[in-house]
Design an enzyme around this catalytic site. Sequence first.
Site, PDB file in Angstrom:
ATOM      1  N   LYS A   1      11.785  -2.915  -7.390  1.00 41.98           N
ATOM      2  CA  LYS A   1      12.894  -2.991  -8.342  1.00 41.98           C
ATOM      3  C   LYS A   1      13.571  -4.357  -8.289  1.00 41.98           C
ATOM      4  CE  LYS A   1      15.523   0.699  -8.282  1.00 41.98           C
ATOM      5  NZ  LYS A   1      15.590   1.710  -9.358  1.00 41.98           N
TER       6      LYS A   1
ATOM      7  N   ARG B   1      21.245   0.681  -5.396  1.00 44.49           N
ATOM      8  CA  ARG B   1      19.987   1.424  -5.500  1.00 44.49           C
ATOM      9  C   ARG B   1      19.031   0.971  -4.399  1.00 44.49           C
ATOM     10  NH1 ARG B   1      21.008   0.350 -11.179  1.00 44.49           N
ATOM     11  NH2 ARG B   1      20.790   2.253 -12.424  1.00 44.49           N
TER      12      ARG B   1
ATOM     13  N   GLY C   1      12.172  10.929  -1.623  1.00 50.19           N
ATOM     14  CA  GLY C   1      12.753  11.207  -0.317  1.00 50.19           C
ATOM     15  C   GLY C   1      13.715  10.107   0.091  1.00 50.19           C
TER      16      GLY C   1
ATOM     17  N   MET D   1      17.036   7.592  -0.653  1.00 48.10           N
ATOM     18  CA  MET D   1      18.250   7.606  -1.442  1.00 48.10           C
ATOM     19  C   MET D   1      17.994   6.854  -2.725  1.00 48.10           C
ATOM     20  SD  MET D   1      21.948   5.930  -0.996  1.00 48.10           S
ATOM     21  CE  MET D   1      21.638   4.809  -2.354  1.00 48.10           C
TER      22      MET D   1
ATOM     23  N   ARG E   1       9.014  -1.755 -14.917  1.00 51.78           N
ATOM     24  CA  ARG E   1       7.907  -1.570 -13.960  1.00 51.78           C
ATOM     25  C   ARG E   1       6.682  -1.133 -14.742  1.00 51.78           C
ATOM     26  NH1 ARG E   1      10.150   3.955 -11.009  1.00 51.78           N
ATOM     27  NH2 ARG E   1      10.489   5.094 -12.927  1.00 51.78           N
TER      28      ARG E   1
ATOM     29  N   HIS F   1     -20.855  24.713   1.348  1.00 52.40           N
ATOM     30  CA  HIS F   1     -22.055  24.778   0.504  1.00 52.40           C
ATOM     31  C   HIS F   1     -21.658  24.954  -0.961  1.00 52.40           C
ATOM     32  CE1 HIS F   1     -25.408  26.964  -1.464  1.00 52.40           C
ATOM     33  NE2 HIS F   1     -26.133  26.055  -0.822  1.00 52.40           N
TER      34      HIS F   1
ATOM     35  N   SER G   1     -32.067   5.303   2.745  1.00 55.63           N
ATOM     36  CA  SER G   1     -30.985   5.902   1.984  1.00 55.63           C
ATOM     37  C   SER G   1     -30.065   6.587   2.987  1.00 55.63           C
ATOM     38  CB  SER G   1     -31.539   6.901   0.972  1.00 55.63           C
ATOM     39  OG  SER G   1     -30.485   7.487   0.267  1.00 55.63           O
TER      40      SER G   1
ATOM     41  N   CYS H   1     -26.884   8.245  -0.397  1.00 59.76           N
ATOM     42  CA  CYS H   1     -26.979   9.434  -1.247  1.00 59.76           C
ATOM     43  C   CYS H   1     -26.130  10.573  -0.720  1.00 59.76           C
ATOM     44  CB  CYS H   1     -28.431   9.857  -1.407  1.00 59.76           C
ATOM     45  SG  CYS H   1     -29.224  10.347   0.135  1.00 59.76           S
TER      46      CYS H   1
ATOM     47  N   TYR I   1     -27.581   0.220  -3.982  1.00 59.22           N
ATOM     48  CA  TYR I   1     -27.073   1.231  -4.916  1.00 59.22           C
ATOM     49  C   TYR I   1     -26.363   2.354  -4.171  1.00 59.22           C
ATOM     50  CZ  TYR I   1     -30.943   4.226  -3.481  1.00 59.22           C
ATOM     51  OH  TYR I   1     -31.791   4.994  -2.727  1.00 59.22           O
TER      52      TYR I   1
END
Lengths: 900, 900
Positions: free
Chosen positions: B26, B97, B106, B108, B353, B469, B778, B845, B865
């Site tokens: 801010k 602020r 959470g 102030m 923002r 599974h 792999s 993979c 990959y």
Amino acid sequence: MSKWVYEFGDGAAEGRAGMRELLGGKGANLAEMCHLGLPVPPGFTITTEVCTYYYQNGNSYPKALTKAVDKALAGIEARVSAMKFGDRIAPLLLSVRSGARASMPGMMDTVLNLGLNDETVEGLAAQSGSGRFAYDSYRRFIQMYSAVVLGVEHYNFEEILELHKEERSVKLDTELDADALKALVAAYKARIEEDLGEPFPQDPTAQLWGAIGAVFGSWMTPRAVTYRRLHGIPEDWGTAVNVQAMVFGNMGDDCATGVAFTRDPSTGENAFYGEYLVNAQGEDVVAGIRTPQHLTVAGKNTNGSDLPAMEEVMPEVFKQLDGIRGKLEGHYRDMQDIEFTVQKGKLWMLQTRNGKRTTQAALRIAVEMAESGLIDRPTAVGRIEPQALDQLLHPALDPDAERIVIATGLPASPGAASGKAVFTADEAEAEAAKGERVILVRTETSPEDIHGMHAAQGILTTRGGMTSHAAVVARGMGRACVAGAGDIQVDEKARTMTVRGRTVEHGAWITIDGGAGEVMLGEVPTVKPELSDDFNTLMEWADAARTMGVRANADTPEDARTAREFGAEGIGLCRTEHMFFDAERIVAMREMILAETERGRRAALAKILPMQRADFIEIFKIMRGLPVTIRLLDPPLHEFLPRGAQDMQEVADAAGVDIETVRRRATELHEANPMLGHRGCRLAISYPEICEMQARAIFEAAVAVEEETGEGPICEVMVPLIAMREELEALKPVIDAAADAVAAEKGRRPAYMIGTMIELPRACLRAAEIARQAEFFSYGTNDLTQTAFGLSRDDAGSFLQYYEKQGILEHDPFTSIDVDGVGELVEIACQRGRETRPDIKLGICGEHGGDPASVAFFHKVGLDYVSCSPFRVPIARLAAAQAAITGDNGGDVVKIAREA
Amino acid sequence: MSKWVYEFGDGAAEGRAGMRELLGGKGANLAEMCHLGLPVPPGFTITTEVCTYYYQNGNSYPKALTKAVDKALAGIEARVSAMKFGDRIAPLLLSVRSGARASMPGMMDTVLNLGLNDETVEGLAAQSGSGRFAYDSYRRFIQMYSAVVLGVEHYNFEEILELHKEERSVKLDTELDADALKALVAAYKARIEEDLGEPFPQDPTAQLWGAIGAVFGSWMTPRAVTYRRLHGIPEDWGTAVNVQAMVFGNMGDDCATGVAFTRDPSTGENAFYGEYLVNAQGEDVVAGIRTPQHLTVAGKNTNGSDLPAMEEVMPEVFKQLDGIRGKLEGHYRDMQDIEFTVQKGKLWMLQTRNGKRTTQAALRIAVEMAESGLIDRPTAVGRIEPQALDQLLHPALDPDAERIVIATGLPASPGAASGKAVFTADEAEAEAAKGERVILVRTETSPEDIHGMHAAQGILTTRGGMTSHAAVVARGMGRACVAGAGDIQVDEKARTMTVRGRTVEHGAWITIDGGAGEVMLGEVPTVKPELSDDFNTLMEWADAARTMGVRANADTPEDARTAREFGAEGIGLCRTEHMFFDAERIVAMREMILAETERGRRAALAKILPMQRADFIEIFKIMRGLPVTIRLLDPPLHEFLPRGAQDMQEVADAAGVDIETVRRRATELHEANPMLGHRGCRLAISYPEICEMQARAIFEAAVAVEEETGEGPICEVMVPLIAMREELEALKPVIDAAADAVAAEKGRRPAYMIGTMIELPRACLRAAEIARQAEFFSYGTNDLTQTAFGLSRDDAGSFLQYYEKQGILEHDPFTSIDVDGVGELVEIACQRGRETRPDIKLGICGEHGGDPASVAFFHKVGLDYVSCSPFRVPIARLAAAQAAITGDNGGDVVKIAREA
């Protein structure tokens, strides 16, 4: 250009004992004996490099070889004078023998009398004055040469020989006269020509090259290849060929042949020990057709033999031989196994090598040689194969007793044991309580069976491998165990076991030999181990030599006592879960597991606390002055719950819940892969109250012992199965808080260290940050092997057999550490752990702690100690000493230890 | 000396947008707006370093802070002129602020109107000409300050307010006049004094320091601490405090306040989108007491509102605001979320923002901004959170539909699905065959359920985690799945499920939302995903940016088609075991398992071969031109055998054996830890005929496809679960021999590569020698995670909850790769593999292939990959692009991806 052939004879030789790699064991020692001035028939050695060349070049020889062999052959002729190879009048005969670096079954062994043919045999007859001798030599040569060089099976000759004996109505070979033998030779040759389509080679040079080729060819027979694979002998080592002038022990009564050990190979006694036969060739001594006679009068008397000793029959030659015995021992500084021949009163040495011996003998010889100054103590320590000590530490079957072996399994835990067959742990305990000796027979065992295993003399399972639960626990307890005897079917309900139609009822006596893996009917008598003074002396020397500590894995006061007796310098692993399986305790444990709330769990744990404390007090007292590493609860909780409906009902009744609750909890706790499940520190994180109770029990015990004895125990709290630094960060405060609480209550602060098992690959990699929290690491190489390989030791039996069959696995990684993979993880963890905490204490408490090859590796890595089952402590002490003596070249140590 | 305070206002500022770490989001943006010449109420920011100092120094401030704040306060006074903080006549009021680097619930939030007291309120009344306004401001201040600074609960004031309204018989707060409000203030103050024992602070400076202290104090509230832990925000980041001159939107009808987005946050349309209220303070817009009005006429018309737009009411101010909108977007190059206030016709900017937006909107904004030249394409690609694409790719519940949620579980596989509840896989298949839509409800699923899972619209299980599974398979198939809905009890026999007393019968309609983890009664309508042009454009840009390939894990032709549609560049993992579970095939498979001899197994395999070949032919055709990696059979054989007695009987009947045989075989095959058991290449080594059949099926298919299409498939044969080079050495010849045989029979040689899964820690360490045999690796990071951690993903659910609760695990290592441990193993294997074979193809993979943070790591390691389930292919493509754009600083990429 390479030198392919090394000559020897007449007190000179081109080779040396140290050239074993090039000349093979036999060739190197023949050369060495020449240097020592001993009478060795002249000869030459074709090097192992020729063998390598032969296989690298399409089964052909180096060009220069023929010339070199010719030259060496001329050298023999020069040395024996008056004889020539292939000469009709005075034919030189040769022996041809293989000789690899390590002796190897499956290789061609020996061809004797080479050079004989239809003409030279007559010359030999004339020279020796005995046609019978000459033709007997010829027919032996044909027989041997045909079998090993030409591939004509032995039975062909046996058949002909029998026919000839029948024809002449004689019983012994020796009863055949010269003519009969001549006819036999003709018949042999005819059969060979029939079989091969060409006659038996008459050209001595062709015979020689045939024999040389057969030796090299035998290097690649399937049997030799398999042997090498199993023993890790590289293919490119190759074999050498030894060609020597023949000497004859069978030329008459002034001839003899014999084998001897420079000391007694059974007892190690410093006495000349051997056998000989007058007028015989070497094979006759071994063949058992004639009863061999003792070398010495003492030997003859000890064995109650009527036959005269060599000492009596040929006193001069014996004296010469006895002198050589001393010379060889003095030179080789080890007990020798020798072969000799006496030809017409002249002694010839045919072989010397380090002699095989029993472990008892090995100990005595090593100690006596060191005490006499022949070798130094480290050398003596290096002479004993650590693994061999195992047989000394357990009862063995009386070797003279009869045995009916009904099945075989894996030799899972050494020792022999007899007892009544029982089929449940409870029965085992009940019978043992009545004073009965029992063998617990199970399909497989689980932690629930511990009390029965403890009560039994031995354990027999029909499933599982060398590292199954039964095997591991049995070794830990020093109980004999045969595991995975797959031919046996166990019917727990009927309380019987059946093997190939034969049923053994509950209560029938059986005997198991855990060293051989045999299961026998009835009670086979055993002999108890007695540890000799030599053993104690050698172990003292070993302890002086080693730099690495040896502790024991001991869970009970009994284990702890055994461990101390065997020289353990502390407990490296005290598993607390065994403490929960006791009949009283498991009730409380199950109550805890069934509790729905932390409060309920705490109430149940409160009942266990005083019992655990009492265990620890006793163990601390026994181990006074030595460190005790206590591992917090490790196994998943479902291991504590019963499986069958009846047992579940009992548990339900005891806990005051209905059986559905028990069943539901069991289902909740069921795990697909318990090895990777809710266990180790994960339990302590979910149920910190368990960790807290255990820490309290430990610290209260420590304080109580200090109060009573004035000396606080050296107490190491070990958190198992750490994968992440954060786990230890979460648990350390719980343990510290328990210590604070005990200090506040008792007014005395327990001293302790906190450390971890390192048994997961991730823990090895993150060792640097784990060491920030941990004051010691203890490698759990069992689980580390399981996780690194992704291999469950409970399940591996089903496929590792294929691996071994195909030579994929050189050795079982659960028995001897996998240096390349698991070993690297251990090394990484050592290095990273020490980076963070240079004085971190490093040990290992997996099964590998008792394996000599693994111990050598752990020495190399620089661990502070190994910990193994109490019965393996002496083995580990010796292995650690050898590792220290061999120096830090661990790779070689591992190799040596594994080859031994 | 540190600079603790940064001033801003009047078109100048000491800070900058780039100083977010020091000034918080801010504060940095307020400073930046000043630099842009935008009207920002003057103020100052106390830096985050003060917060850090505060906590490192026992909750005290740096010495120099007071002076710096005084100076900055004087600066505000100078800028607003004619007003002074605490002045009775012309009091300057302040807002205070908090402002951390990342917005954090959470903390102030805000105190407004600070500086009012019994005296200054009168000044404010005089200045503003409204007693009502002044006292309303005062009572709001007291209320806010008391709640957040003094800790007096809000309800106290609500109560008093209600009483006052009742007394005066009014309904709205706004109906209270100045006197009433004055009385209210008095009552508030009395309650505070009563509650705290001391009066409400009248000293403005004390008020200011109270508010500053409250901001810093709120950094350590449990809620803030938890939030930071969960989001990996370091504690030492600290928060800043922003103090600004108050501006008032509630001073009359020439005043207003509003919030706006520079583009539509739902659709991404490039239109000014916002709401405002005349004569109101910020909180009124949010509170919903008055209906906010639209900024623009277009907005008003689109939403059918009767209330006048700001564009109409305050055209000049609106024009100015619209100009600022353009200026901010141009400057920040992103859609902005702004807050503003109009005080007596003058516009003040209170905040800007980057605005939150839907994924649809994010795509459109990114594409349009790039096309307009505002940002470049890589930046556009970087603007989309890859994970967010997930919601676009699956059907979603109609947001307007009613729903009755009866249970919640884990959001295991995204998408919404409705169908009739069925309780077995067979039922699912049967119903689906009849054209019914079904949801398969199981306690947990096993490979035997695959056909039912495939037939179902969605899967609901009552046990198992995100990587059970059911979850893994469902994600792979793109089926919606809610897993581990523990409140539901499934009674398979009765074909019902019950949740908190409510029973759902077989065939009743249910709906699951796999993205939310919700289970609903009945059929909740869904909306189908439509991939916008923006999506396609952005994915094209992503593909252009990335360097790493993206393949899919696809086992069936259907999967392969989906994969191709989603842009997969090949199949990285085709699991062949699924091909065995088909009804016809499993019969043959079981026959094979039950066969006692190799011959019997071969006969059964011969039946499977043509079916597998047909599968491969179809997959090869679909993937024409792209590589297909086929993994040989992996799971342990027992997974193919049935469990219940009835099923066993059926199998026995089908195979022509008695049920005892089936049961015995099942017992033989039972494993304690199947994950570490007889599976993967171990199967192929024990039963080479399985490997041979599969290789043949692959190669015959390859040859057939080449014959038909003229183009041979790019075929990669993958051997799973390699731990040792020797395993691959044993199997490669079996595969090559199959290729030789096919070549000989068909006269055409299939082209192929042989490689391995690298999924065991030992394989990673021994990668150098494995690469001698393997042409590609792999990484199977699922199993690698299981083994590195010693953690079974099937079982981890029971304790990982404790780990997350205690903050031991930052994230689930099965979802996002554990860079420190598993990651190091992958890196080691890459490096060692490449040392031996520089051109080795490296891919992954495991499930991690579809996780953006993991993809970033794999890019860093340099994999060729990643392969993931078809539905995650776009996510992987985008993540790979972002990783390439961010550069090779992988550590940061991982961090960013994880924080997103």
